[in-house]
Design a protein around this motif. Structure first.
Motif, PDB file in Angstrom:
ATOM      1  N   LEU A 123       0.819  -1.208   0.000  1.00 25.07           N
ATOM      2  CA  LEU A 123       0.000   0.000   0.000  1.00 25.07           C
ATOM      3  C   LEU A 123       0.854   1.260   0.000  1.00 25.07           C
ATOM      4  O   LEU A 123       0.552   2.218  -0.716  1.00 25.07           O
ATOM      5  CB  LEU A 123      -0.963   0.005   1.185  1.00 25.07           C
ATOM      6  CG  LEU A 123      -1.870   1.236   1.312  1.00 25.07           C
ATOM      7  CD1 LEU A 123      -2.693   1.452   0.041  1.00 25.07           C
ATOM      8  CD2 LEU A 123      -2.772   1.103   2.523  1.00 25.07           C
ATOM      9  N   VAL A 151      -7.010  -3.185  -1.798  1.00 21.35           N
ATOM     10  CA  VAL A 151      -5.869  -3.551  -0.955  1.00 21.35           C
ATOM     11  C   VAL A 151      -6.195  -4.859  -0.240  1.00 21.35           C
ATOM     12  O   VAL A 151      -7.294  -5.027   0.294  1.00 21.35           O
ATOM     13  CB  VAL A 151      -5.588  -2.436   0.087  1.00 21.35           C
ATOM     14  CG1 VAL A 151      -4.410  -2.811   0.976  1.00 21.35           C
ATOM     15  CG2 VAL A 151      -5.346  -1.102  -0.613  1.00 21.35           C
ATOM     16  N   ARG A 152      -5.204  -5.785  -0.231  1.00 16.88           N
ATOM     17  CA  ARG A 152      -5.395  -7.048   0.484  1.00 16.88           C
ATOM     18  C   ARG A 152      -4.240  -7.284   1.435  1.00 16.88           C
ATOM     19  O   ARG A 152      -3.125  -6.898   1.124  1.00 16.88           O
ATOM     20  CB  ARG A 152      -5.490  -8.197  -0.527  1.00 16.88           C
ATOM     21  CG  ARG A 152      -6.773  -8.133  -1.323  1.00 16.88           C
ATOM     22  CD  ARG A 152      -6.965  -9.386  -2.119  1.00 16.88           C
ATOM     23  NE  ARG A 152      -8.151  -9.246  -2.958  1.00 16.88           N
ATOM     24  CZ  ARG A 152      -8.246  -9.722  -4.174  1.00 16.88           C
ATOM     25  NH1 ARG A 152      -7.246 -10.386  -4.712  1.00 16.88           N
ATOM     26  NH2 ARG A 152      -9.344  -9.548  -4.860  1.00 16.88           N
ATOM     27  N   GLY A 166      -6.639  -6.380   3.515  1.00 17.04           N
ATOM     28  CA  GLY A 166      -7.764  -5.499   3.780  1.00 17.04           C
ATOM     29  C   GLY A 166      -8.182  -5.391   5.234  1.00 17.04           C
ATOM     30  O   GLY A 166      -9.344  -5.119   5.526  1.00 17.04           O
ATOM     31  N   PRO A 225      -0.322  -4.720   4.162  1.00 16.45           N
ATOM     32  CA  PRO A 225      -0.847  -5.105   2.847  1.00 16.45           C
ATOM     33  C   PRO A 225       0.246  -5.716   1.964  1.00 16.45           C
ATOM     34  O   PRO A 225       1.356  -5.199   1.880  1.00 16.45           O
ATOM     35  CB  PRO A 225      -1.339  -3.792   2.251  1.00 16.45           C
ATOM     36  CG  PRO A 225      -1.554  -2.897   3.421  1.00 16.45           C
ATOM     37  CD  PRO A 225      -0.518  -3.303   4.425  1.00 16.45           C
ATOM     38  N   VAL A 279      -1.954  -4.980  -3.971  1.00 18.95           N
ATOM     39  CA  VAL A 279      -2.769  -3.805  -4.315  1.00 18.95           C
ATOM     40  C   VAL A 279      -3.089  -3.860  -5.799  1.00 18.95           C
ATOM     41  O   VAL A 279      -2.226  -4.197  -6.624  1.00 18.95           O
ATOM     42  CB  VAL A 279      -2.025  -2.484  -4.007  1.00 18.95           C
ATOM     43  CG1 VAL A 279      -2.831  -1.277  -4.485  1.00 18.95           C
ATOM     44  CG2 VAL A 279      -1.720  -2.357  -2.524  1.00 18.95           C
TER      45      VAL A 279
END
Length: 176
Positions: free
Chosen positions: A3, A33-34, A36, A42, A45
């Protein structure tokens, strides 16, 4: 942190376009974003970008600049990345005669004007290769366009309609 890298990329890409391609536009319209959740760094993205310009050469320049920037930001952070092009449409110039007539109608009515390349995909983009085409824009409050917050004052809508009407009158008179 994917991120942080993505945020840096969006900011730097915007600055790149603003400084090196001032007539182009770059917009980041979505970011996923994961994983999340707020307490996990993160690791993935996805960004959705659109960039527009008045010529293919400028589009290619923006494309290369964005890819180079992506490499520059991802590499030191040890991140992998890919860029998937979903579409590339050739910019279309409006008919100069039509645009000149629009400018004349605007002047005749005493309205202010500015000339710019929209770059956005309007119906005019599809029509321009086949018929003489021009565009009239009116101001959107706060510069918000193509979004729920878009608001145009009724006076500006009337002004735009009057410019269109006078443009049609001028074009019809030129045909006689």
């Amino acid at each position: 942190d994917a991120l942080v890298a993505a945020a840096t990329f969006v900011t730097d890409a915007h600055d790149l376009v603003r400084t090196q391609f001032p007539s182009a536009v770059l917009t980041c319209g979505d970011m996923t974003v994961r994983p999340g959740v707020y307490n996990v760094v993160p690791n993935w993205v996805r960004l959705l970008l659109e960039f527009r310009a008045g010529s293919l050469a400028e589009l290619d320049g923006v494309d290369l600049g964005v890819q180079t920037l992506l490499d520059k930001i991802a590499s030191p952070a040890n991140l992998t990345h890919s860029m998937v092009r979903t579409a590339q449409l050739e910019p279309r110039a409006m008919d100069e005669g039509i645009q000149k007539t629009i400018r004349q109608a605007t002047d005749d009515l005493g309205y202010s004007q500015m000339t710019f390349s929209s770059g956005a995909l309007h119906d005019a983009h599809s029509l321009a290769p086949y018929v003489r085409t021009g565009m009239i824009f009116v101001p959107s409050g706060g510069g918000c366009s193509h979004c729920p917050d878009e608001k145009t004052d009724p006076e500006d809508l009337v002004a735009g309609a009057n410019v269109l009407l006078q443009t049609v009158f001028h074009l019809c008179a030129a045909e006689d």
